[in-house]
Scaffold this motif. Sequence first.
Motif, mmCIF file in Angstrom:
data_model
loop_
_atom_site.group_PDB
_atom_site.id
_atom_site.type_symbol
_atom_site.label_atom_id
_atom_site.label_comp_id
_atom_site.label_asym_id
_atom_site.label_seq_id
_atom_site.Cartn_x
_atom_site.Cartn_y
_atom_site.Cartn_z
ATOM 1 N N HIS A 125 -12.563 12.705 5.045
ATOM 2 C CA HIS A 125 -11.719 11.702 4.252
ATOM 3 C C HIS A 125 -12.196 11.981 2.635
ATOM 4 N N ASP A 126 -12.354 13.092 2.306
ATOM 5 C CA ASP A 126 -12.745 13.197 0.969
ATOM 6 C C ASP A 126 -11.469 13.562 0.267
ATOM 7 N N TYR A 127 -10.851 12.604 -0.567
ATOM 8 C CA TYR A 127 -9.466 12.735 -1.067
ATOM 9 C C TYR A 127 -9.473 13.748 -2.243
ATOM 10 N N GLU A 128 -10.689 13.731 -3.193
ATOM 11 C CA GLU A 128 -10.571 14.790 -4.095
ATOM 12 C C GLU A 128 -10.670 16.042 -3.601
ATOM 13 N N ALA A 131 -7.333 17.170 -2.398
ATOM 14 C CA ALA A 131 -6.642 17.841 -3.467
ATOM 15 C C ALA A 131 -6.919 19.148 -3.977
ATOM 16 N N LEU A 192 -0.950 15.840 -0.665
ATOM 17 C CA LEU A 192 -2.069 15.076 -0.533
ATOM 18 C C LEU A 192 -2.203 13.588 0.030
ATOM 19 N N GLU A 193 -1.025 13.138 -0.366
ATOM 20 C CA GLU A 193 -1.003 11.823 0.410
ATOM 21 C C GLU A 193 -0.612 11.898 1.822
ATOM 22 N N GLY A 196 -4.119 12.812 3.259
ATOM 23 C CA GLY A 196 -5.208 12.085 3.270
ATOM 24 C C GLY A 196 -5.149 10.727 4.110
ATOM 25 N N HIS A 197 -3.545 10.601 4.254
ATOM 26 C CA HIS A 197 -3.398 9.448 5.159
ATOM 27 C C HIS A 197 -3.754 9.785 6.616
ATOM 28 N N ASP A 200 -7.662 9.377 6.930
ATOM 29 C CA ASP A 200 -8.021 8.173 6.831
ATOM 30 C C ASP A 200 -7.799 7.518 8.123
ATOM 31 N N ASP A 464 -4.647 1.445 -3.583
ATOM 32 C CA ASP A 464 -6.008 1.800 -2.655
ATOM 33 C C ASP A 464 -5.654 2.160 -1.138
ATOM 34 N N TYR A 466 -3.587 3.301 2.203
ATOM 35 C CA TYR A 466 -2.437 4.210 2.468
ATOM 36 C C TYR A 466 -1.163 3.226 3.069
#
Length: 527
Positions: A125-128, A131, A192-193, A196-197, A200, A464, A466
């Motif tokens: 879960h490395d958001y950056e 992306a 990404l959203e 990423g969700h 997570d 912050d 989701y």
Amino acid sequence: MAQGWTHAVSVAELQEKGRKVFRQDGRQIALFHTDKGIFACNNRCPHEGYPLREGTLDKDCKLTCNWHNWKFDLETGENQRDGDKLRIYPVELRDGEVWVEIVDPPFDERKAKTMEGLEQGFVDHDYERIAREIARLRQIGADPLDGMREAIGWSHDRMEFGWTHAYAGAADWLTLYDEHGNDPETQVICALESIGHMADDVLREPVYPFAEGAEEWDEEAFVQAVEIEDEPKAIRMVRGALQAGLTFDDMERGLTRAALAHYNAFGHSLIYVPKAGKLIERLGDHVAEPVLLSLVREIVQAFREDLIPEFRSYAGALEAFGTKTNGKAPTADDFVGLNVKKAMKLAAEHGSAPPMDLYRSLLEANARNMLTFDLKHQDDLDVPFGGEKGWLDVTHGLTFANAVRTQCSKFPELWPSGLLQMACFSGRNAGIADVDLDPDDWRVPDADRFFDDSGELLFNHHQDEYIVSVHLVKTAMAVRDEVRSGEAEEGSDLAMAAVNRLMHSPLFIKRPRRTARQALRFIEVDI
């Protein structure tokens, strides 16, 4: 961009300086003279782009980016932190000159490497990093949505209780993705959203295997399997349907019936059904099995609220629905202040009214509940577990209404269940209004401009968690759908005003003092 062997610098100059940046066609390539030879790599650290020329190089050719201590093997590009690899370039020495080979790998190799990086970013879960890999897919000419397709595969059997908001949100983010085809940045946000969700929601979760095998699809048998919570049988029937060439459309009525068989899971099950259809339609058959198996697990596992005291009169109200000849639907005002039991009773007594008339009244009632939600309830301390009232709770009255109209218009025999459950939402959210709030303060004069502006808020939501951002997108998209359908009529203005207020109000999820107080009181009686 020119590619091939390119002259970079003389060996003597590089030996004197130790390191140098060579630029060509927008690339920055760092050259290092070491005891093991001359090496070339991207000058920009794949973490956040800081210049590796300024890094620290040890005798073993380990290059450290001094900004965040990322370390790379300069011979292989391997990242000692399991993060993004560093691209390295072949080097040749010709008559005292350094030549660098700049050749991009074949498309399939580049895509495979990018997907490998995306999967690692997903697992962590490395958001950056997620992306960056989505952006990289786009850069190499691949479909960024391939990342979403794979993410569903990586996550569907790691959701212990089936579907989460991540998949429901993904369906709406996909709609926005398609609407912004000329805006790469916004499209990256949408993907990404979504990814990423999902990441997570399954972070550090094991695999929860689905039952093996397949059975012939039979709608009645499927609905019954869900009713008795026989997940293996329901799973096998869905898999059998897919293997027989059936589609989501062929199973949609059975899924909708199962989702509406109870007032359950805060309406999530019904909300999720059309979202599943959107995911499969947009992402293709590749995702049909993981999407549907996870959805069925959610419907089977959903807690059935009509079995608890507050909603226990649901079964009787459903049986009585439409048996009286009150053919005119009550107004939204008639539902104001009614508790769950009374709201269901009123809806059932007028069940012979045209379904869309009753739908409009209940939609407007739920929109009013949401618009007038008293924010002080977010700070209530003296409430029992499960008795909290917050923004996310009241939004379900509208997202559920959208699902009712969508699904019951397709399968009219389900209107009684859908409308009665809308009444449940109306009743459960009664009594939380801010009597001093002026609805006109939140009215929306221009619907199209409002939804355009709301989109910008969604793309830069600053949330912050989701669970908050996904409720923003789900609610906004549900209301937009209702408004554009033209069916909501008077409820449209209130629904848009409700979303307007939601978008511009504080949303709290974590409340340490309330949680501590609830825990202390619970433990006192838990003997």
